[in-house]
Design an enzyme around this catalytic site. Structure first.
Site, mmCIF file in Angstrom:
data_model
loop_
_atom_site.group_PDB
_atom_site.id
_atom_site.type_symbol
_atom_site.label_atom_id
_atom_site.label_comp_id
_atom_site.label_asym_id
_atom_site.label_seq_id
_atom_site.Cartn_x
_atom_site.Cartn_y
_atom_site.Cartn_z
ATOM 1 C CB CYS A 8 42.391 39.470 38.638
ATOM 2 S SG CYS A 8 41.370 38.981 37.232
ATOM 3 C CG ASN A 11 37.810 41.228 33.825
ATOM 4 O OD1 ASN A 11 37.092 41.868 33.055
ATOM 5 N ND2 ASN A 11 37.334 40.744 34.943
ATOM 6 C CB CYS A 13 41.202 33.403 36.170
ATOM 7 S SG CYS A 13 41.881 32.723 34.638
ATOM 8 N NE ARG A 14 44.057 36.139 39.821
ATOM 9 C CZ ARG A 14 45.188 36.810 39.893
ATOM 10 N NH1 ARG A 14 45.824 36.870 41.047
ATOM 11 N NH2 ARG A 14 45.691 37.421 38.855
ATOM 12 C CB SER A 15 38.379 40.058 38.787
ATOM 13 O OG SER A 15 38.645 40.117 37.406
ATOM 14 C CG ASP A 124 47.472 34.132 37.627
ATOM 15 O OD1 ASP A 124 46.437 33.550 37.236
ATOM 16 O OD2 ASP A 124 48.267 34.700 36.876
HETATM 17 P P1 4NP Z 1 43.385 36.431 36.046
HETATM 18 O O1 4NP Z 1 44.338 35.293 35.442
HETATM 19 O O2 4NP Z 1 44.277 37.627 36.296
HETATM 20 O O3 4NP Z 1 42.900 35.816 37.323
HETATM 21 O O4 4NP Z 1 42.313 36.673 35.027
HETATM 22 C C1 4NP Z 1 45.189 35.489 34.351
HETATM 23 C C2 4NP Z 1 44.708 35.384 33.068
HETATM 24 C C3 4NP Z 1 45.552 35.537 31.996
HETATM 25 C C4 4NP Z 1 46.905 35.770 32.203
HETATM 26 C C5 4NP Z 1 47.383 35.890 33.499
HETATM 27 C C6 4NP Z 1 46.522 35.744 34.584
HETATM 28 N N1 4NP Z 1 47.786 35.873 31.094
HETATM 29 O O5 4NP Z 1 48.993 36.056 31.314
HETATM 30 O O6 4NP Z 1 47.328 35.806 29.924
#
Ligand code: 4NP
Length: 152
Positions: A8, A11, A13-15, A124
């Site tokens: 993702c 790294n 949240c989702r992954s 997201d």
């Molecule tokens: P992830 O979520 O891609 O599912 O881990 C996010 C975590 C942080 C950010 C964006 C998405 N950010 O912009 O900091």
């Protein structure tokens, strides 16, 4: 069994949730010795961090502990080390070319497309609320069950 890397953006949240659920399902099936599983981010902005507290909390409610995971950026080496690289959204796929080697043998796909042929993102949840993390879990869990069935 092929090795699987979930990708993702951050790294955190989702992954990590996908990795945690998939490890749980694989262990339940007694296959944990046969399958390499990891997750990585398209960016290094959260490198070294534990998963987001909301992700940890939702996973804990389902009996899965992901507190030991740490964010790491995707590397060129991952394309040699993993058979299957599954991205949570189309944006993640577009950003792969920053590190993707010209030649490699990994299969790269959108996660939900690989699992059930739906060209859909896992949205997201980072800028949302805890309900968005619950929705992420609900989206990931059956898809990861389907992934395990497909791979075994
Ligand atoms: P992830 O979520 O891609 O599912 O881990 C996010 C975590 C942080 C950010 C964006 C998405 N950010 O912009 O900091």
């Amino acid at each position: 069994m092929p090795s699987v890397l979930f990708v993702c953006l951050g790294n955190i949240c989702r992954s990590p949730m996908a990795e945690g659920i998939f490890r749980h399902l694989v262990a339940e099936a007694g296959l944990d010795d046969t399958l390499k599983i990891d997750s990585a981010g398209n960016s290094a902005m959260h490198e070294g961090e534990a998963p987001n507290p909301r992700a940890i909390s939702v996973m804990r409610e389902h009996g899965i502990d992901i507190t030991g995971q740490r964010s790491r950026p995707l590397t060129s080496q991952d394309f040699d080390d993993f058979d299957l690289i599954l991205c949570m959204d189309e944006g993640n796929i577009k950003r792969l070319d920053r590190v993707e080697p010209e030649n490699h043998n990994a299969t790269v796909d959108l996660f939900l497309n690989h699992v059930n042929g739906t060209r859909e993102d896992v949205p997201d949840p980072y800028y949302g609320h805890i309900s968005d993390y619950n929705a992420t879990y609900a989206r990931l869990y059956p898809a990861l069950q389907a992934l395990l069935e497909k791979l075994r």
